[in-house]
Design a protein around this motif. Structure first.
Motif, short mmCIF file in Angstrom:
data_model
loop_
_atom_site.label_atom_id
_atom_site.label_comp_id
_atom_site.label_asym_id
_atom_site.label_seq_id
_atom_site.Cartn_x
_atom_site.Cartn_y
_atom_site.Cartn_z
N UNK A 6 -13.11 40.36 43.83
CA UNK A 6 -12.36 40.87 44.98
C UNK A 6 -11.17 39.99 45.37
N UNK A 7 -11.32 38.66 45.49
CA UNK A 7 -10.15 37.85 45.87
C UNK A 7 -8.98 37.97 44.90
N UNK A 8 -9.26 38.01 43.60
CA UNK A 8 -8.19 38.17 42.61
C UNK A 8 -7.52 39.53 42.75
N UNK A 9 -8.32 40.57 42.94
CA UNK A 9 -7.76 41.90 43.13
C UNK A 9 -6.92 41.97 44.40
N UNK A 10 -7.33 41.20 45.41
CA UNK A 10 -6.58 41.17 46.67
C UNK A 10 -5.18 40.62 46.46
N UNK A 11 -5.03 39.67 45.53
CA UNK A 11 -3.71 39.10 45.24
C UNK A 11 -2.76 40.20 44.78
N UNK A 12 -3.23 41.03 43.87
CA UNK A 12 -2.39 42.11 43.35
C UNK A 12 -2.23 43.24 44.37
N UNK A 13 -3.27 43.46 45.18
CA UNK A 13 -3.18 44.46 46.22
C UNK A 13 -2.14 44.09 47.26
N UNK A 14 -2.14 42.84 47.68
CA UNK A 14 -1.16 42.38 48.66
C UNK A 14 0.25 42.48 48.10
N UNK A 15 0.40 42.12 46.84
CA UNK A 15 1.71 42.21 46.19
C UNK A 15 2.18 43.66 46.13
N UNK A 16 1.25 44.55 45.83
CA UNK A 16 1.57 45.98 45.75
C UNK A 16 2.06 46.53 47.08
N UNK A 17 1.50 45.99 48.18
CA UNK A 17 1.89 46.45 49.50
C UNK A 17 3.04 45.64 50.10
#
Length: 264
Positions: A103-114
């Protein structure tokens, strides 16, 4: 006697999450120390000491795990914690830990996407994550095969160290590195998820306490080391000149992948 046993259970349940959150707090403190602005008279060796300080908490966690392999009093502590957890959770099971570690790694890309930009661009942070994952995976695999420690549930002898904890804390440190300077809440969230993942491994009887402590340290060190060596790797792979290379995720015919375009 019963009262003493109940008190021990309560202390154990409080101690487990607090220990891992301690690693998070130490990591934040080390980050703060690293980012202190100093005068031009500060020597390079002093800057090196500041960077070295950031490795101390995770190194201590790994050392604790190794010590518990042979130290009787630490192995006794593992047994007491295990018995305390299983006293009220004999049939506990969940698969959440299998997913939470990412989850934390996916959050990095999610935040970047937003639109919340982190420290590095997509190419660089993806390369860093790859290096960190390689360090984590190889280290955990070698130690599992060489330590031959039996899991609490007796499933196999791949107990030490915890791969789930290593992945989760490597992921949490990745999130901290990219977004910790923007807000400490990103760091707190990432390390909280990693802590929960590790605690669930204990509740499922897949690991001893020292297994997840060592795994946490290995994961943090792997990501820190990845950020440390990446500038050198980047110069070797991409060269000093600027490139027009673009990297982005792709999804074709139901198969995820990585699209790379540019001049080589």
């Amino acid at each position: 006697m019963a009262r003493i046993f109940v008190d021990q259970i309560m202390l154990t349940k409080l101690f487990l999450p607090l220990f891992f959150l301690y690693l998070s707090a130490q990591s934040v403190q080390a980050q703060h120390t690293d980012t202190i602005h100093k005068s031009d008279t500060v020597r390079l060796r002093d800057q090196g000491k500041l960077k070295l300080y950031a490795f101390i908490p995770a190194t201590a966690a790994v050392a604790y795990g190794f010590a518990a392999l042979n130290a009787d009093f630490l192995r006794d502590a593992d047994n007491r914690i295990y018995k305390s957890i299983k006293h009220d959770n004999r049939n506990f099971y969940t698969s959440a830990d299998d997913y939470l570690r990412y989850v934390p790694s996916l959050a990095v890309y999610g935040l970047d996407l937003f639109g919340v930009k982190g420290k590095n661009n997509f190419r660089d942070k993806t390369s860093i994550l790859f290096i960190s994952s390689a360090f984590t995976g190889v280290t955990v695999k070698v130690l599992k095969m060489s330590s031959n420690r039996m899991r609490p549930n007796g499933l196999n002898d791949y107990s030490f160290p915890s791969g789930h904890a290593a992945t989760a804390f490597a992921s949490a440190e990745f999130l901290r590195q990219e977004y910790g300077e923007i807000s400490p809440w990103y760091t707190a969230a990432g390390y909280s998820v990693a802590t929960l993942t590790s605690v669930l491994r204990l509740y499922k009887s897949y690991h001893w306490f020292s297994d997840v402590v060592a795994g946490a340290g290995i994961g943090i060190l792997s990501t820190k080391f990845a950020y440390l060596v990446y500038p050198s790797v980047k110069r070797v792979v991409w060269g000093k000149k600027k490139t027009n290379t673009v990297m982005m995720p792709s999804y074709q015919n139901g198969v995820p992948g990585l699209l790379i375009s540019g001049k080589f």
